[in-house]
Design a protein around this motif. Sequence first.
Motif, short mmCIF file in Angstrom:
data_model
loop_
_atom_site.label_atom_id
_atom_site.label_comp_id
_atom_site.label_asym_id
_atom_site.label_seq_id
_atom_site.Cartn_x
_atom_site.Cartn_y
_atom_site.Cartn_z
N LEU A 121 27.57 15.16 -42.99
CA LEU A 121 27.14 15.24 -41.59
C LEU A 121 26.06 16.30 -41.43
CD1 LEU A 121 29.57 15.19 -38.58
CD2 LEU A 121 27.81 16.92 -38.71
N LEU A 122 26.26 17.44 -42.10
CA LEU A 122 25.26 18.51 -42.04
C LEU A 122 23.99 18.13 -42.79
CD1 LEU A 122 27.65 21.55 -42.68
CD2 LEU A 122 26.54 20.97 -40.52
N ALA A 123 24.17 17.47 -43.93
CA ALA A 123 23.01 17.11 -44.75
C ALA A 123 22.07 16.15 -44.03
CB ALA A 123 23.48 16.49 -46.07
N TYR A 124 22.63 15.29 -43.19
CA TYR A 124 21.81 14.35 -42.43
C TYR A 124 21.34 14.93 -41.10
CZ TYR A 124 22.54 10.43 -45.61
OH TYR A 124 22.53 9.60 -46.70
N ASP A 125 21.49 16.25 -40.93
CA ASP A 125 20.96 16.96 -39.77
C ASP A 125 21.51 16.37 -38.47
OD1 ASP A 125 19.53 19.11 -38.86
OD2 ASP A 125 17.66 17.99 -38.57
N SER A 126 22.83 16.19 -38.44
CA SER A 126 23.46 15.57 -37.28
C SER A 126 23.74 16.55 -36.15
CB SER A 126 24.78 14.91 -37.70
OG SER A 126 24.58 13.94 -38.69
N LEU A 127 23.74 17.85 -36.43
CA LEU A 127 24.11 18.81 -35.39
C LEU A 127 23.10 18.92 -34.25
CD1 LEU A 127 25.81 21.73 -37.37
CD2 LEU A 127 26.86 19.81 -36.17
N PRO A 128 21.80 18.98 -34.50
CA PRO A 128 20.86 19.08 -33.36
C PRO A 128 21.01 17.95 -32.34
CG PRO A 128 19.74 19.67 -35.39
CD PRO A 128 21.09 19.14 -35.79
N PRO A 129 21.06 16.67 -32.74
CA PRO A 129 21.26 15.64 -31.71
C PRO A 129 22.64 15.71 -31.07
CG PRO A 129 21.24 14.65 -33.90
CD PRO A 129 20.78 16.06 -34.06
N LEU A 130 23.65 16.19 -31.82
CA LEU A 130 24.98 16.35 -31.25
C LEU A 130 24.97 17.40 -30.14
CD1 LEU A 130 28.00 15.52 -31.51
CD2 LEU A 130 28.27 17.50 -33.04
N VAL A 131 24.31 18.54 -30.40
CA VAL A 131 24.19 19.59 -29.39
C VAL A 131 23.41 19.06 -28.18
CG1 VAL A 131 23.17 21.85 -28.88
CG2 VAL A 131 24.37 21.48 -31.06
N ALA A 132 22.39 18.25 -28.44
CA ALA A 132 21.56 17.71 -27.35
C ALA A 132 22.38 16.82 -26.41
CB ALA A 132 20.38 16.93 -27.93
N VAL A 133 23.24 15.95 -26.98
CA VAL A 133 24.02 15.09 -26.09
C VAL A 133 25.10 15.89 -25.36
CG1 VAL A 133 23.59 13.00 -27.43
CG2 VAL A 133 25.63 14.36 -27.91
N LEU A 134 25.58 16.96 -25.97
CA LEU A 134 26.54 17.83 -25.28
C LEU A 134 25.88 18.53 -24.10
CD1 LEU A 134 28.52 19.40 -28.25
CD2 LEU A 134 29.49 18.03 -26.40
N LYS A 135 24.59 18.79 -24.22
CA LYS A 135 23.87 19.46 -23.14
C LYS A 135 23.43 18.49 -22.06
CE LYS A 135 21.87 23.42 -25.65
NZ LYS A 135 20.60 24.06 -26.07
N HIS A 136 22.89 17.35 -22.47
CA HIS A 136 22.18 16.50 -21.52
C HIS A 136 22.74 15.08 -21.40
CE1 HIS A 136 19.33 19.77 -21.69
NE2 HIS A 136 19.07 19.56 -22.97
N GLY A 137 23.70 14.71 -22.23
CA GLY A 137 24.20 13.34 -22.21
C GLY A 137 25.11 13.06 -21.02
N GLU A 138 25.37 11.79 -20.81
CA GLU A 138 26.34 11.40 -19.79
C GLU A 138 27.73 11.88 -20.22
OE1 GLU A 138 26.32 7.32 -18.69
OE2 GLU A 138 24.22 7.33 -18.03
N PHE A 139 28.62 12.04 -19.25
CA PHE A 139 29.91 12.66 -19.56
C PHE A 139 30.71 11.83 -20.57
CE2 PHE A 139 34.39 13.78 -18.45
CZ PHE A 139 34.34 15.06 -18.97
N LYS A 140 30.61 10.49 -20.51
CA LYS A 140 31.35 9.67 -21.45
C LYS A 140 30.86 9.90 -22.89
CE LYS A 140 28.42 5.52 -20.90
NZ LYS A 140 28.42 4.09 -20.53
N VAL A 141 29.58 10.22 -23.04
CA VAL A 141 29.05 10.55 -24.37
C VAL A 141 29.50 11.96 -24.77
CG1 VAL A 141 26.96 10.75 -25.77
CG2 VAL A 141 27.06 9.07 -23.91
N GLN A 142 29.44 12.88 -23.81
CA GLN A 142 29.86 14.25 -24.09
C GLN A 142 31.31 14.31 -24.55
OE1 GLN A 142 28.84 15.85 -20.22
NE2 GLN A 142 27.08 16.97 -21.07
#
Length: 498
Positions: free
Chosen positions: A344-365
């Motif tokens: 998960l880390l190797a594929y650089d998944s954390l930046p988009p994960l943080v982004a949806v936690l910040k700006h995504g719809e609540f069902k995505v969050q």
Amino acid sequence: MPSLDAPEERLRKFKYRGKDASLRQRQRMAVSLKLRKAKKDEQTLKRRNITSFCPDTPSEKTAKEVAVSLTLGEIIQGVNSSDPALCFQATQTARKMLSQEKNPGLKLVVEGGLIPRMVEFLKPSLYPCLQCEAAWALTDIAAGTSEHSPAVVERGAIQPLMALLSSPNLAVCEQAVWALGNIASDCPEFRDKIISSSAIPHLLALISHTLPITFLRNIMWTLSNLCRHKNPYPCDTAVKQILPALLHLLQHHDSEVLSDARWALSYLTDSCSNRISQVVDTGVLPRLVVLLNSSELNTQRAIDTGTLNMVPQLLQHSKPSIQKEAAWALSNLAAGPCQHIQQLLAYDSLPPLVAVLKHGEFKVQKEAIWTVANFVTGATMDQLIQLVHSGILEPLVNLLTAPDVKIVLIILDVISFILEVAEKLSEKEHVCLLIEELGGIDRIEALQLHEKRQISLLALNIIEKHFSEEEDESLMLPSQVVDQDCEFINCDCLAKKK
């Protein structure tokens, strides 16, 4: 982490339902040991046929057990003979040389000028065995170095191989599929030559429920090679032709067919956003989530075949429903052993994960929060440090005001867990300062008055254990120490992320 009273519906979807933490830890250790001992077989781009499968070929031992009965000079003479029997004998002997696992004699066959004659043998004739042996030999030549595939293509092999896809002889047809797959894997130019010859419709027409599994594997492998390569990527027409078949073949039970179908999707999504949307619009994502939601070893196979390559990109998709499915896939991956978390880390998944936690719809969050919870449960210390460095605390703190009781409980558990780990690393004061700068203390203190007893008790426990006045005095650091770099977290950097 303390266990949470997850809703039954959510637990039914969760792949480790009913397993306690100690059992999961033992399983992670067992899988970890097994994965360390087992080296992943490198995905071969080209394949040589080193076994006999042509039904019309006289009974014989495998190629590596049969001594070559003709010299190179006799092979050349026989291949150029007008006698079909001599042509067959010489071509078969040359094929046996090429099919040897060691020292296959590629250079001798190419420099002996045998390729043009073998291409001729592919053309319609009364001797399917000769066609099969010639196609087999060309398959093994094309499986050689980058010097050998051009030799096959330049002698005009693609069109007669294409014609053999309509052969009534199953062995001849399969060998032609194999040869085309090797040629397509060499470079974008050869791939496009095969695509422009209408290879994809011909290959798809061969697929049926009565087809032998070995033949289907070769077709899927060749299709995956037609999805390979960049600069340029496969044309849109080819992608539109192949995507429905990939969606269908992802339902297959055979692991090799599934593996090559996932590789094909991985190649196609390693492209622009329009191509990713094209793949997503087929409805393939739920199936990929199911594949990542299977057992740990099957999940590893999905990772090894490039499935995870798509997920971070899908988290950035414009449709919240796609983001939600991608977050769910990540949550199941994060629930696995630390090797899966490392992927998960190797594929650089954390930046988009943080982004949806910040700006995504609540069902995505909500799905993203489950990912974080699973991550911290199974992560190593180093992996947890990377999670904190990604800026995950800011959106977690902000979501403490969410109306969903379960989500608030999970976030409090995550924060508590991170603080405990930070304490073990003697870095808790830095994490506490960051949480304070993010407004976390105020939010946690407010939750002490929450009507849900579980929330109020957990919030109280965090405040008393990590933010009490007595502890604040004992942990008070000079400002110059706070400004120094620390291993666990860079407060200045993370506190300013928006």
